[in-house]
Design a protein around this motif. Sequence first.
Motif, PDB file in Angstrom:
ATOM      1  N   THR A 130       0.856  -1.178   0.000  1.00 50.15           N
ATOM      2  CA  THR A 130       0.000   0.000   0.000  1.00 50.15           C
ATOM      3  C   THR A 130       0.894   1.229   0.000  1.00 50.15           C
ATOM      4  O   THR A 130       1.890   1.278   0.715  1.00 50.15           O
ATOM      5  CB  THR A 130      -0.894   0.007   1.252  1.00 50.15           C
ATOM      6  N   PRO A 151       0.633   8.659   0.783  1.00 52.13           N
ATOM      7  CA  PRO A 151       0.086   8.574  -0.567  1.00 52.13           C
ATOM      8  C   PRO A 151       1.033   9.123  -1.626  1.00 52.13           C
ATOM      9  O   PRO A 151       1.808  10.035  -1.366  1.00 52.13           O
ATOM     10  CB  PRO A 151      -1.180   9.438  -0.490  1.00 52.13           C
ATOM     11  N   ARG A 162      -4.221   8.768  -7.803  1.00 51.14           N
ATOM     12  CA  ARG A 162      -3.435   8.356  -6.654  1.00 51.14           C
ATOM     13  C   ARG A 162      -3.028   6.893  -6.778  1.00 51.14           C
ATOM     14  O   ARG A 162      -3.834   6.050  -7.141  1.00 51.14           O
ATOM     15  CB  ARG A 162      -4.275   8.553  -5.402  1.00 51.14           C
ATOM     16  N   VAL A 185      -2.485   3.376  -5.505  1.00 56.75           N
ATOM     17  CA  VAL A 185      -3.110   2.604  -4.436  1.00 56.75           C
ATOM     18  C   VAL A 185      -2.119   1.602  -3.850  1.00 56.75           C
ATOM     19  O   VAL A 185      -2.007   1.461  -2.642  1.00 56.75           O
ATOM     20  CB  VAL A 185      -4.358   1.860  -4.963  1.00 56.75           C
ATOM     21  N   ASP A 186      -1.431   0.884  -4.738  1.00 57.40           N
ATOM     22  CA  ASP A 186      -0.376  -0.023  -4.287  1.00 57.40           C
ATOM     23  C   ASP A 186       0.748  -0.030  -5.304  1.00 57.40           C
ATOM     24  O   ASP A 186       0.586   0.412  -6.432  1.00 57.40           O
ATOM     25  CB  ASP A 186      -0.908  -1.419  -3.955  1.00 57.40           C
ATOM     26  N   PHE A 216      -5.783   4.730  -8.808  1.00 53.73           N
ATOM     27  CA  PHE A 216      -7.176   5.168  -8.780  1.00 53.73           C
ATOM     28  C   PHE A 216      -7.177   6.517  -9.464  1.00 53.73           C
ATOM     29  O   PHE A 216      -6.592   7.474  -8.963  1.00 53.73           O
ATOM     30  CB  PHE A 216      -7.701   5.271  -7.345  1.00 53.73           C
ATOM     31  N   TRP A 249     -10.035   2.361 -11.900  1.00 53.69           N
ATOM     32  CA  TRP A 249      -8.898   1.655 -11.330  1.00 53.69           C
ATOM     33  C   TRP A 249      -8.094   1.166 -12.520  1.00 53.69           C
ATOM     34  O   TRP A 249      -8.668   0.671 -13.485  1.00 53.69           O
ATOM     35  CB  TRP A 249      -9.368   0.455 -10.510  1.00 53.69           C
TER      36      TRP A 249
END
Length: 112
Positions: A12, A16, A30, A32-33, A42, A88
């Motif tokens: 993760t 961020p 952003r 996400v992982d 995302f 996504w």
Amino acid sequence: MEKERRQQERQTAEPPLDAFELHSGRNLGRVVDLSTEGFMLFSEELLNADSLWEFRLVPAQTIEGIEEIRLGADCLWQRPGADGQHCWAGFHIIDLAEEQAQALKRLLKGHG
């Protein structure tokens, strides 16, 4: 059940990471992982699968002296968000200079 194709486990993204398109400076969303091989985004906009992108990944705060990581990535897949306005998207990193690769490793280590 789809077979897991990832070679590296993803973490993760904390803090961020924002993803900017390198040339336009447009904020695409952003992270996400993240792993050394790819990331999931995302996004504020619908991105096309099988498209190539150049990114600046920028942490919300500097980690290990890293202010950004520049890389090229191939969008392998995308799924619309529940609202139909976001998506996504999964990316495979295809272009990463050696010093950027080292910065990415330090960033992931800082997350761990």
